[in-house]
Design an enzyme around this catalytic site. Structure first.
Site, PDB file in Angstrom:
ATOM      1  N   HIS A 124       0.726  -1.267  -0.021  1.00 17.27           N
ATOM      2  CA  HIS A 124       0.058  -0.068  -0.065  1.00 17.27           C
ATOM      3  C   HIS A 124       1.086   1.207  -0.064  1.00 17.27           C
ATOM      4  O   HIS A 124       2.032   1.421   0.804  1.00 17.27           O
ATOM      5  CB  HIS A 124      -0.796   0.097   1.112  1.00 17.27           C
ATOM      6  CG  HIS A 124      -1.495   1.326   1.436  1.00 17.27           C
ATOM      7  ND1 HIS A 124      -1.296   2.112   2.324  1.00 17.27           N
ATOM      8  CD2 HIS A 124      -2.658   1.802   0.701  1.00 17.27           C
ATOM      9  CE1 HIS A 124      -2.075   3.193   2.047  1.00 17.27           C
ATOM     10  NE2 HIS A 124      -3.035   3.029   1.484  1.00 17.27           N
ATOM     11  N   HIS A 170       1.780  11.091  -2.422  1.00 21.64           N
ATOM     12  CA  HIS A 170       0.570  11.069  -1.625  1.00 21.64           C
ATOM     13  C   HIS A 170      -0.125  12.422  -1.548  1.00 21.64           C
ATOM     14  O   HIS A 170       0.300  13.095  -1.092  1.00 21.64           O
ATOM     15  CB  HIS A 170       0.621  10.769  -0.113  1.00 21.64           C
ATOM     16  CG  HIS A 170      -0.277   9.866   0.732  1.00 21.64           C
ATOM     17  ND1 HIS A 170      -0.305   9.614   1.785  1.00 21.64           N
ATOM     18  CD2 HIS A 170      -1.717   9.431   0.026  1.00 21.64           C
ATOM     19  CE1 HIS A 170      -1.325   9.277   2.327  1.00 21.64           C
ATOM     20  NE2 HIS A 170      -2.064   9.001   1.207  1.00 21.64           N
TER      21      HIS A 170
END
Length: 593
Positions: A124, A170
């Protein structure tokens, strides 16, 4: 004698190798049983391997290989001619040639079934070097994950600052970007360094159509013929890992129009951030089990929660297909996303096509309360990805077994973190030769009218009992500073042993604490009744007792119960980050009754 004086004397007396005097009594008795006149011949050793170690196919050549492996100890006169004395026998049992998992097995699961029949080693936010909010983005953690055998790499792709190229980062955080092309080139270089089975790249796409076209060009030029592209239509069944050896697979939602970034993951209860990390111990919080609940699940709430995750999109949204870069759409081999409606619709099995669905760890925990069997049925043909909840800013993880026991193939973990949950993940994928694909147990794949679909809530009988003996440990003296545990005396070690598995099987037990001993000899026995041994993992930890502060970490490992070798084995321990210590190991025995 003062602690300081004791410490100095101990260090001067310390032997650099274990001697026969330190061997547990049971080892001495076994040697007597399988030897004559104090010597164990090759034939004796072969009989020991077959009868006690339960290596039914052990040959004379195998016994000879063990003898040959002890050549470095010849100068100690621990074996004679073609036989072992007690000390040599002890060296073999506690040596690297006697591991708890067979190195000869390699990849031994059937690899010709559809991808949906396997648990897959899944990362992830694979590009993050640390926490989810402010760490650097880099290709280095991607490389490390691939070298460990991880088979699913996640990349969040965004326009760069000038909106003429593509970065990985991110979104809406302080993470520093890395260029997409750098990540793609590193994936190509390292994809098959640990396993030849396929690598899936999951893309979280935040791009305009022109940049999607640019990504398509990068991907096709970087991967060339190793890219698996079945065409724009959805597959009606996933190919097998065997047929996709050394191939790269792209998985994402169908492309949509570019939308400016929403404030997503940081919206999720960030007031809980402190609570999540406040009681985090140095080696990670204890793994939590699925908690039973009678609270009804509101499907509309599930849908509302999931809509904050940009990785998924309703496939029925016509806007999602506008202005799509066709060359980008053609790259997508595994289509992700949700159909319109709530959980029941998401889990509906389409006989004509397969797809990937994503649920957060919280959504999964809620969904299994009312739709456990439906999730199992869905994952027999389709892929289910589970990802960490957004408030895990510290890159911690969750209990992966909840996903596995419901058939979820892609239980996505923050591989750059560490802690007990990640140790369990590492343990699961030591199975099947460490290739990153573990065949799901048959009970998760059965769908016949007689037995029906597996019910994860059903109370099951005990299938087998694992009996574990923890004899002793060694190696800390060599791998740690001599003042690491205590400045003035040898350490006070204890071991924790238990099972990670379905809730009925999950338990941890503890040995006594042995004071002032670098080579603790616990010699304790434990029994673990198992209802679902196929999903059970043996957990082992060693800690050093500290009366005034937190106990110190002394090593850990996690091993798939289904592949444990019976008999007495040398079990190497690993650091908190999952790196193997050069010397630290435990002598243990495994039996199934």
């Amino acid at each position: 004698m003062s602690k300081q004086t004791y410490r100095v004397c101990f260090c001067f007396r310390r032997r650099f190798h274990l001697t026969v005097s330190e061997a547990p009594q049971e080892i001495k008795e076994l040697f007597d049983r399988y030897s004559e006149n104090g010597m164990m011949s090759i034939d004796h050793l072969q009989r020991f391997l077959i009868e006690f170690q339960q290596e039914e196919k052990a040959t004379v050549e195998d016994a000879q290989a063990i003898l040959d492996s002890l050549h470095e100890f010849k100068h100690l006169n621990i074996f004679h001619r073609k036989a072992l004395n007690l000390e040599a026998f002890f060296k073999y049992l506690f040596g690297d040639i006697n591991p708890p998992l067979s190195t000869a097995l390699g990849v031994h699961h059937d690899m010709t079934a559809p991808l949906s029949h396997y648990f897959v080693y899944t990362g992830h936010n694979s590009y993050l070097t640390g926490n989810q909010l402010s760490s650097d983005c880099s290709d280095v953690p991607i490389i490390h994950a691939l070298q460990r055998g991880v088979r699913v790499i996640e990349l969040d792709i965004w326009p760069n600052s000038t909106k003429d190229n593509v970065d990985v980062l991110h979104g809406r955080t302080l993470t520093t970007p890395v260029e997409l092309i750098k990540c793609l080139k590193s994936i190509k270089e390292h994809a098959f360094s640990a396993s030849e089975y396929p690598v899936v790249i999951t893309l979280e796409d935040h791009l305009t159509p022109d940049l999607q076209a640019k990504v398509a060009e990068m991907v096709t030029q970087t991967f060339g013929d190793i890219l698996f592209t079945p065409g724009p239509e959805c597959l009606n069944e996933f190919p097998s890992p065997e047929s996709l050896k050394k191939r790269i697979i792209i998985s994402t939602k169908p492309p949509k129009e570019y939308l400016e970034a929403k404030d997503v993951k940081e919206k999720e209860n960030d007031s809980q951030k402190g609570k999540e990390s406040a009681d985090e111990e140095a080696w990670g919080k204890e793994v939590s089990n699925l908690k039973p609940s009678t609270v009804a699940v509101d499907e509309s709430n599930l849908e509302e929660e999931e809509n904050i995750d940009e990785e998924d999109l309703d496939e029925g949204d016509p806007k999602s297909q506008q202005n799509v870069a066709p060359e980008y759409k053609r790259l997508i081999a595994i289509h992700a996303g949700k159909v319109k409606g709530g959980l029941t619709e998401w889990l509906r099995v389409d006989p004509d096509k397969v797809r990937r669905l994503s649920l957060s760890e919280q959504e999964l925990e809620k969904a299994v309360l009312t739709h456990g069997k439906e999730i199992v049925r869905f994952t027999q043909r389709n892929l289910l990805r589970v990802y960490p909840k957004g408030i895990r800013f510290d890159s911690s993880n969750y209990n992966p077994v909840i996903g596995w026991m419901h058939g979820a193939q892609m239980v996505a973990f923050n591989m750059q973190g560490y802690g007990r949950s990640l140790w369990i993940m590492h343990g699961m994928f030591k199975a099947n030769g460490g290739c990153g694909y573990v065949k799901k147990p048959d009970f998760l794949l059965n769908n016949d009218s007689h037995n029906g679909v597996f019910d994860p809530k059903a109370k099951l009988p005990v299938k087998t009992t694992l009996k574990v003996t923890v004899y002793m440990g060694e190696g800390w003296y060599f791998d740690f500073r001599h003042t690491h545990f205590d400045a003035y005396s040898p350490p006070d070690f204890y071991a924790r042993v238990g099972i990670a598995g379905v809730p009925a099987d999950t338990i941890m037990k503890k040995t006594k604490t042995l004071e002032d001993n670098w080579t603790p000899n616990w010699d304790e026995h434990f029994e673990f009744p198992l209802t679902v041994p196929e999903l059970a993992l043996l957990r082992v930890e060693v800690h050093e007792y500290d009366m005034s502060e937190k106990d110190d970490f002394g090593g850990q490992t996690c091993l798939p119960v289904s592949e444990l070798r019976r008999g007495i084995r040398a079990v190497p321990l690993f650091s908190r980050k999952g790196d193997k210590y050069p010397s630290v190991k435990l002598l243990m025995r495994f039996e199934f009754v």
